[in-house]
Design a protein around this motif. Structure first.
Motif, mmCIF file in Angstrom:
data_model
loop_
_atom_site.group_PDB
_atom_site.id
_atom_site.type_symbol
_atom_site.label_atom_id
_atom_site.label_comp_id
_atom_site.label_asym_id
_atom_site.label_seq_id
_atom_site.Cartn_x
_atom_site.Cartn_y
_atom_site.Cartn_z
ATOM 1 N N LEU A 103 6.106 14.065 37.154
ATOM 2 C CA LEU A 103 5.231 14.260 38.307
ATOM 3 C C LEU A 103 4.523 12.967 38.706
ATOM 4 C CD1 LEU A 103 4.389 16.403 40.296
ATOM 5 C CD2 LEU A 103 2.508 17.020 38.770
ATOM 6 N N ARG A 104 4.154 12.156 37.729
ATOM 7 C CA ARG A 104 3.534 10.861 38.044
ATOM 8 C C ARG A 104 4.488 10.001 38.874
ATOM 9 N NH1 ARG A 104 1.967 11.248 32.490
ATOM 10 N NH2 ARG A 104 -0.247 11.760 32.316
ATOM 11 N N LEU A 105 5.750 10.017 38.515
ATOM 12 C CA LEU A 105 6.734 9.227 39.254
ATOM 13 C C LEU A 105 6.977 9.815 40.640
ATOM 14 C CD1 LEU A 105 9.203 8.450 36.322
ATOM 15 C CD2 LEU A 105 7.582 6.889 37.416
ATOM 16 N N ILE A 106 6.962 11.136 40.743
ATOM 17 C CA ILE A 106 7.075 11.774 42.058
ATOM 18 C C ILE A 106 5.914 11.327 42.950
ATOM 19 C CG2 ILE A 106 6.847 13.986 43.272
ATOM 20 C CD1 ILE A 106 8.435 15.276 40.985
ATOM 21 N N ALA A 107 4.691 11.320 42.388
ATOM 22 C CA ALA A 107 3.509 10.915 43.161
ATOM 23 C C ALA A 107 3.601 9.466 43.610
ATOM 24 C CB ALA A 107 2.241 11.125 42.328
ATOM 25 N N ASP A 108 4.365 8.655 42.874
ATOM 26 C CA ASP A 108 4.575 7.255 43.246
ATOM 27 C C ASP A 108 5.711 7.088 44.243
ATOM 28 O OD1 ASP A 108 2.531 6.310 41.683
ATOM 29 O OD2 ASP A 108 3.793 5.897 39.944
ATOM 30 N N GLY A 109 6.332 8.217 44.649
ATOM 31 C CA GLY A 109 7.405 8.165 45.630
ATOM 32 C C GLY A 109 8.766 7.821 45.065
ATOM 33 N N ILE A 110 8.956 8.011 43.764
ATOM 34 C CA ILE A 110 10.221 7.660 43.112
ATOM 35 C C ILE A 110 11.224 8.801 43.268
ATOM 36 C CG2 ILE A 110 11.288 6.919 40.945
ATOM 37 C CD1 ILE A 110 9.154 5.018 42.103
ATOM 38 N N GLY A 111 12.470 8.477 43.590
ATOM 39 C CA GLY A 111 13.523 9.470 43.752
ATOM 40 C C GLY A 111 14.023 9.995 42.422
ATOM 41 N N ASN A 112 14.788 11.096 42.477
ATOM 42 C CA ASN A 112 15.242 11.765 41.256
ATOM 43 C C ASN A 112 16.085 10.861 40.352
ATOM 44 O OD1 ASN A 112 13.958 13.994 42.235
ATOM 45 N ND2 ASN A 112 15.797 15.242 42.511
ATOM 46 N N GLN A 113 17.039 10.119 40.929
ATOM 47 C CA GLN A 113 17.897 9.289 40.098
ATOM 48 C C GLN A 113 17.094 8.172 39.428
ATOM 49 O OE1 GLN A 113 21.407 9.709 39.348
ATOM 50 N NE2 GLN A 113 20.516 8.383 37.779
ATOM 51 N N ASP A 114 16.159 7.577 40.157
ATOM 52 C CA ASP A 114 15.319 6.529 39.576
ATOM 53 C C ASP A 114 14.413 7.089 38.481
ATOM 54 O OD1 ASP A 114 16.390 4.504 41.064
ATOM 55 O OD2 ASP A 114 14.879 4.592 42.640
ATOM 56 N N ILE A 115 13.938 8.326 38.670
ATOM 57 C CA ILE A 115 13.140 8.974 37.623
ATOM 58 C C ILE A 115 13.981 9.133 36.357
ATOM 59 C CG2 ILE A 115 12.010 11.133 36.920
ATOM 60 C CD1 ILE A 115 11.117 11.472 39.829
ATOM 61 N N ALA A 116 15.219 9.582 36.531
ATOM 62 C CA ALA A 116 16.120 9.750 35.389
ATOM 63 C C ALA A 116 16.331 8.416 34.669
ATOM 64 C CB ALA A 116 17.452 10.326 35.863
ATOM 65 N N ASP A 117 16.550 7.365 35.446
ATOM 66 C CA ASP A 117 16.779 6.041 34.840
ATOM 67 C C ASP A 117 15.540 5.548 34.094
ATOM 68 O OD1 ASP A 117 19.285 6.118 35.960
ATOM 69 O OD2 ASP A 117 18.774 4.852 37.681
ATOM 70 N N ARG A 118 14.378 5.739 34.672
ATOM 71 C CA ARG A 118 13.152 5.233 34.055
ATOM 72 C C ARG A 118 12.783 5.993 32.781
ATOM 73 N NH1 ARG A 118 8.793 3.179 38.548
ATOM 74 N NH2 ARG A 118 10.259 2.301 40.062
ATOM 75 N N LEU A 119 13.099 7.287 32.765
ATOM 76 C CA LEU A 119 12.728 8.105 31.612
ATOM 77 C C LEU A 119 13.883 8.269 30.622
ATOM 78 C CD1 LEU A 119 10.616 10.922 33.357
ATOM 79 C CD2 LEU A 119 9.801 8.835 32.246
ATOM 80 N N PHE A 120 15.031 7.656 30.954
ATOM 81 C CA PHE A 120 16.207 7.700 30.085
ATOM 82 C C PHE A 120 16.647 9.148 29.816
ATOM 83 C CE2 PHE A 120 13.818 3.834 29.032
ATOM 84 C CZ PHE A 120 14.777 2.863 29.333
ATOM 85 N N ILE A 121 16.680 9.935 30.882
ATOM 86 C CA ILE A 121 17.157 11.313 30.798
ATOM 87 C C ILE A 121 18.172 11.538 31.912
ATOM 88 C CG2 ILE A 121 15.065 12.225 29.715
ATOM 89 C CD1 ILE A 121 14.074 13.125 32.431
ATOM 90 N N GLY A 122 18.895 12.632 31.841
ATOM 91 C CA GLY A 122 19.910 12.926 32.844
ATOM 92 C C GLY A 122 19.323 13.416 34.149
ATOM 93 N N LEU A 123 20.093 13.258 35.227
ATOM 94 C CA LEU A 123 19.652 13.713 36.542
ATOM 95 C C LEU A 123 19.433 15.224 36.545
ATOM 96 C CD1 LEU A 123 19.034 13.110 39.499
ATOM 97 C CD2 LEU A 123 21.495 13.296 39.984
ATOM 98 N N GLY A 124 20.316 15.954 35.874
ATOM 99 C CA GLY A 124 20.164 17.406 35.795
ATOM 100 C C GLY A 124 18.878 17.806 35.092
#
Length: 213
Positions: A161-182
């Motif tokens: 949610l913090r990354l969403i609030a920063d305007g980060i897209g789903n794929q970038d969130i996955a990359d930053r948190l080292f988790i899958g897009l799903g």
């Protein structure tokens, strides 16, 4: 909350008020229990009816929507407030937010948007028109010392949610948190459900207002 969502409709233009009342009552689950055309009489009506939701035009005669919202939150705190406005001005948005508004809709929106906002706030959520949500996020986006202990979100969901609030897209969130897009999509689905939010922006606004971020 009662089986039907009870609403007091506060709008000084009779034609707009009638049209919106018709749309609300056509839903079957929303009931307009009273109407008012100015801020002074509206306060009396809302104190008497104690509705689930008050729909308030921000530009009311007698007492404007911001002052009325502040009074509602002080006197009938269980009533949620949906603000209606013709404008998307930053100061107006922030004034309504500071007064305690739970939702903010631009009048050019279709009735379905207002109906959706009513249902969201009646369920404990928050709604802000996408055209002004960025104002809310900018105002509320300053970091707080730590999330509220009452947050229904898991630590990982808060990370997302913090990354969403920063305007980060789903794929970038996955990359930053080292988790899958799903996995990200699953977290977002759970976040929306827990926060009674319609979309990512509403989830971020709701969490920021409730002190979870």
């Amino acid at each position: 909350m009662s089986e039907s969502i009870t609403v007091v409709l506060v709008e000084d233009h009779a034609l707009t008020r009638t049209g919106l009342k018709t749309a609300l009552e056509a839903t079957g689950d929303i009931r307009v229990v009273a109407e008012a055309g100015d801020g002074i009489s509206a306060e009396v009506v809302i104190r008497r009816e104690r509705p689930d939701v008050a729909i308030v035009d921000i530009g009311l005669p007698g007492r404007d929507g911001v002052a009325l919202t502040r009074a509602i939150k002080a006197e009938v705190p269980q009533t949620h407030v949906v603000i209606l406005t013709m404008h998307e001005l930053d100061e107006e948005v922030l004034a309504a937010l500071s007064a305690g508004a739970d939702a903010y809709c631009v009048k050019s929106s279709d009735p379905a948007t207002v109906i959706n906002a009513v249902r969201i706030v009646a369920g404990g959520g928050a709604y802000f028109d996408p055209r002004i949500a960025h104002v809310v996020l900018r105002r509320l986006g300053a970091p707080s010392p730590k999330p509220s202990v009452d947050s229904p979100l898991t630590p990982r969901e808060l990370d997302v949610l913090r990354l969403i609030a920063d305007g980060i897209g789903n794929q970038d969130i996955a990359d930053r948190l080292f988790i899958g897009l799903g996995t990200v999509k699953g977290h977002i689905r759970d976040i929306l459900e827990k926060l009674s939010a319609a979309d990512r922006t509403q989830a971020a606004v709701n969490a920021l207002r409730r002190g979870f971020l």
